[in-house]
Design a protein around this motif. Structure first.
Motif, PDB file in Angstrom:
ATOM      1  N   SER A 279      -0.828   6.876   9.064  1.00 46.75           N
ATOM      2  CA  SER A 279      -2.199   7.185   9.305  1.00 46.75           C
ATOM      3  C   SER A 279      -2.963   5.823   9.222  1.00 46.75           C
ATOM      4  O   SER A 279      -4.014   5.658  10.085  1.00 46.75           O
ATOM      5  CB  SER A 279      -2.884   7.926   8.120  1.00 46.75           C
ATOM      6  OG  SER A 279      -2.288   7.402   6.724  1.00 46.75           O
ATOM      7  N   ALA A 280      -2.467   4.711   8.414  1.00 40.05           N
ATOM      8  CA  ALA A 280      -3.260   3.283   8.782  1.00 40.05           C
ATOM      9  C   ALA A 280      -3.056   2.918  10.038  1.00 40.05           C
ATOM     10  O   ALA A 280      -4.247   2.345  10.547  1.00 40.05           O
ATOM     11  CB  ALA A 280      -2.509   2.372   7.805  1.00 40.05           C
ATOM     12  N   THR A 281      -1.996   3.465  10.857  1.00 38.58           N
ATOM     13  CA  THR A 281      -2.221   2.834  12.127  1.00 38.58           C
ATOM     14  C   THR A 281      -2.907   3.573  12.968  1.00 38.58           C
ATOM     15  O   THR A 281      -3.719   2.862  13.844  1.00 38.58           O
ATOM     16  CB  THR A 281      -0.706   2.912  12.983  1.00 38.58           C
ATOM     17  OG1 THR A 281       0.423   1.986  11.883  1.00 38.58           O
ATOM     18  CG2 THR A 281      -0.518   2.460  14.486  1.00 38.58           C
TER      19      THR A 281
ATOM     20  N   ARG B 182       0.752  -1.142  -0.090  1.00 43.34           N
ATOM     21  CA  ARG B 182      -0.081  -0.012  -0.047  1.00 43.34           C
ATOM     22  C   ARG B 182       0.947   1.269  -0.315  1.00 43.34           C
ATOM     23  O   ARG B 182       0.503   2.321  -0.496  1.00 43.34           O
ATOM     24  CB  ARG B 182      -0.782  -0.121   1.289  1.00 43.34           C
ATOM     25  CG  ARG B 182      -1.810  -0.926   1.000  1.00 43.34           C
ATOM     26  CD  ARG B 182      -2.653  -1.404   2.420  1.00 43.34           C
ATOM     27  NE  ARG B 182      -3.863  -2.409   2.170  1.00 43.34           N
ATOM     28  CZ  ARG B 182      -4.350  -2.987   3.197  1.00 43.34           C
ATOM     29  NH1 ARG B 182      -3.971  -2.722   4.186  1.00 43.34           N
ATOM     30  NH2 ARG B 182      -5.388  -3.722   2.887  1.00 43.34           N
ATOM     31  N   GLY B 183       2.130   1.310   0.530  1.00 42.05           N
ATOM     32  CA  GLY B 183       3.054   2.248   0.307  1.00 42.05           C
ATOM     33  C   GLY B 183       3.308   2.508  -1.085  1.00 42.05           C
ATOM     34  O   GLY B 183       3.565   3.739  -1.359  1.00 42.05           O
TER      35      GLY B 183
ATOM     36  N   VAL C 168      -8.562   5.899   2.498  1.00 40.70           N
ATOM     37  CA  VAL C 168      -8.214   7.068   3.135  1.00 40.70           C
ATOM     38  C   VAL C 168      -6.686   7.256   3.186  1.00 40.70           C
ATOM     39  O   VAL C 168      -6.146   8.345   2.584  1.00 40.70           O
ATOM     40  CB  VAL C 168      -8.759   7.576   4.422  1.00 40.70           C
ATOM     41  CG1 VAL C 168      -8.262   8.698   5.121  1.00 40.70           C
ATOM     42  CG2 VAL C 168     -10.424   7.416   4.179  1.00 40.70           C
ATOM     43  N   PRO C 169      -5.804   6.510   3.782  1.00 43.17           N
ATOM     44  CA  PRO C 169      -4.297   6.635   3.893  1.00 43.17           C
ATOM     45  C   PRO C 169      -3.788   6.662   2.535  1.00 43.17           C
ATOM     46  O   PRO C 169      -2.737   7.217   2.188  1.00 43.17           O
ATOM     47  CB  PRO C 169      -3.847   5.504   4.764  1.00 43.17           C
ATOM     48  CG  PRO C 169      -4.880   5.000   5.304  1.00 43.17           C
ATOM     49  CD  PRO C 169      -6.305   5.219   4.514  1.00 43.17           C
ATOM     50  N   ILE C 170      -4.153   5.766   1.582  1.00 45.19           N
ATOM     51  CA  ILE C 170      -3.654   5.786   0.093  1.00 45.19           C
ATOM     52  C   ILE C 170      -4.079   6.702  -0.614  1.00 45.19           C
ATOM     53  O   ILE C 170      -3.120   7.410  -1.129  1.00 45.19           O
ATOM     54  CB  ILE C 170      -3.972   4.270  -0.446  1.00 45.19           C
ATOM     55  CG1 ILE C 170      -3.380   2.855   0.320  1.00 45.19           C
ATOM     56  CG2 ILE C 170      -3.455   4.280  -1.781  1.00 45.19           C
ATOM     57  CD1 ILE C 170      -3.777   1.707  -0.344  1.00 45.19           C
ATOM     58  N   PHE C 171      -5.083   6.921  -1.085  1.00 46.07           N
ATOM     59  CA  PHE C 171      -5.925   7.930  -2.039  1.00 46.07           C
ATOM     60  C   PHE C 171      -6.263   9.158  -1.518  1.00 46.07           C
ATOM     61  O   PHE C 171      -5.684  10.216  -2.140  1.00 46.07           O
ATOM     62  CB  PHE C 171      -6.933   6.982  -2.696  1.00 46.07           C
ATOM     63  CG  PHE C 171      -6.538   5.797  -3.373  1.00 46.07           C
ATOM     64  CD1 PHE C 171      -5.985   5.820  -4.517  1.00 46.07           C
ATOM     65  CD2 PHE C 171      -6.888   4.632  -2.770  1.00 46.07           C
ATOM     66  CE1 PHE C 171      -5.518   4.553  -5.243  1.00 46.07           C
ATOM     67  CE2 PHE C 171      -6.703   3.620  -3.299  1.00 46.07           C
ATOM     68  CZ  PHE C 171      -6.032   3.387  -4.631  1.00 46.07           C
TER      69      PHE C 171
END
Length: 442
Positions: free
Chosen positions: A324-326, A289-290, A340-343
């Motif tokens: 943010s994913a955490t 995802r990173g 949300v964290p990716i896009f």
């Protein structure tokens, strides 16, 4: 310094670069073939999103989420043919709001200056990508009816307006806003829509209840990795397809490809490093995802960014993704696909830092605050527009009682209840041992 090719005329969203020798617009057959090929390759991105989303949800919902991806593809192509393409690229008769011609393929043409057929293939498949992202926000919760209505509304009205405002003749572009490959008009806007869907549909049943032992483990990190590498490859065509006049700007093609490649690699690397030093573990979910977060930021200005600048922006995106994913589950935001964290975050970072590091207008190049201000305005306009209309349609669907699947279906699994059978079956599965405590770790 790379200014010898970075200072070429800007090939903006949907535009055609003037021929430097004649001052007139021209496109070769090779350019048209390239655009068509890019559109065809982008269709394979749906396979990438299918893997990404199937791997991110629980196995009992893997089939249903892929159905939603493919249903979104079918509905988007149809509505884009009837309305979306015309709204995006038709003549707005001086209103600067939304196009009103080219609806339903009426008066489409293929000339030296414009080929609506090739352009439709590329733009429709690009629009399908945005809809697939939104489907991730609806993972494991929305009914097929609600998703179908949302997909039609988003791809037929909400997204085309933004595209029209940010194309080569759009009012935001004329103000100075820059978005080359869709960091804002595709990825950030889809991220905002996904966030609204996640909030309105509420968390999955028992997701944040401390006494619950229901299994919320994502199905397969391998599927997520497969989806990521497919999207990594197709991203070259997301960004590269925007160059619709390669013969007059021969150096831009290579720069766009290099910036895209570097951004994905750097985003994945820094996501891996951040995860390793904050949790002392590695995660295939995190590095995959990173990579996607890095690719999202690359779409903002790969034609006007030096490679070192792209690597810095992608590094920030990879780090922000991991943090943010955490953090998001701690505020009870249930986002299994990490839309949300990716896009949303990736698109925001890409558009914002274009105002700072764009070689032809960035603040750090001594070009003043104008571009940065335009980028912030564009982000604000996209946020308000998408949030308002997506929230509106979801509230209407909720009012009719068709927004979310029923509790029994949610616990048993959408695949079993609504798709006849589970796509993934285990021969040693014990149905008496459904509620197993597992740690969700992305």
């Amino acid at each position: 310094m790379q200014q010898h090719y970075l200072n070429h005329a800007n090939p903006t969203n949907g535009g055609v670069v003037p021929n430097p020798s004649t001052g007139t617009r021209s496109q070769s057959n090779l350019d048209e073939d390239w655009l068509l090929i890019a559109g065809i390759v982008l269709a394979f991105s749906q396979l990438g999103f299918g893997f990404l989303e199937a791997g991110s949800v629980r196995y009992k919902n893997a089939q249903s989420i892929v159905i939603k991806v493919f249903l979104g593809l079918c509905l988007t192509v149809l509505i884009y043919w009837l309305f979306g393409y015309g709204f995006s690229y038709g003549d707005d008769f001086g209103t600067y709001f939304m196009g009103g011609t080219k609806l339903g393929a009426y008066n489409w043409s293929a000339t030296e200056t414009q080929n609506d057929y090739s352009n439709f293939v590329f733009r429709a498949t690009l629009s399908c990508i945005g809809v697939s992202i939104v489907s991730g926000g609806a993972a494991e919760r929305l009914t097929f009816l609600a998703w179908g209505v949302l997909a039609l509304f988003y791809s037929g009205f909400v997204s085309p307006a933004i595209v029209h405002w940010t194309n080569k003749d759009g009012w935001l572009t004329k103000l100075g806003y820059k978005d080359f490959g869709g960091a804002g008009f595709i990825f950030y806007s889809a991220g905002v829509a996904g966030l609204i869907v996640t909030i309105v549909s509420k968390p999955r049943k028992y997701r944040f209840e401390q006494n619950s032992s229901l299994n919320f483990q994502a199905f397969s990190s391998i599927y997520v990795a497969f989806g990521t590498i497919i999207l990594f490859a197709t991203w070259m065509f997301i960004n590269g397809g925007q160059i619709q006049s390669g013969q007059s700007t021969p150096y831009i093609q290579g720069l766009v490809a290099v910036n895209t490649l570097v951004a994905g690699a750097v985003g994945g690397f820094w996501s891996f490093i951040t995860r390793y030093f904050t949790k002392e573990t590695t995660s295939l979910f995190s590095i995959s995802r990173g990579i996607l977060a890095g690719l999202v930021v690359s779409s903002a200005a790969p034609h006007e960014s030096q490679i070192w600048a792209t690597s810095i922006i992608a590094s920030i995106a990879g780090i922000i993704y991991t943090l943010s994913a955490t953090a998001l589950p701690k505020v009870k935001l249930d986002d299994p696909v990490q839309i949300v964290p990716i896009f949303l975050h990736g698109g925001f970072i890409g558009i914002l830092f274009t105002g700072l590091l764009d070689i032809n207008g960035g603040l750090f190049y001594g070009k003043g605050m104008k571009l940065l201000g335009c980028q912030l305005l564009g982000l604000l306009i996209i946020t308000v527009w998408v949030a308002f209309f997506v929230f509106f349609i979801l509230i209407v669907l909720k009012g009719f009682g068709v927004l979310r699947i029923d509790s029994d279906t949610e616990v048993a699994g959408i695949d079993k209840e609504k798709c006849n059978y589970e796509a993934i079956s285990f021969t040693n599965e014990d149905h008496q041992q459904v509620n197993i405590i597992k740690t969700v770790s992305y």
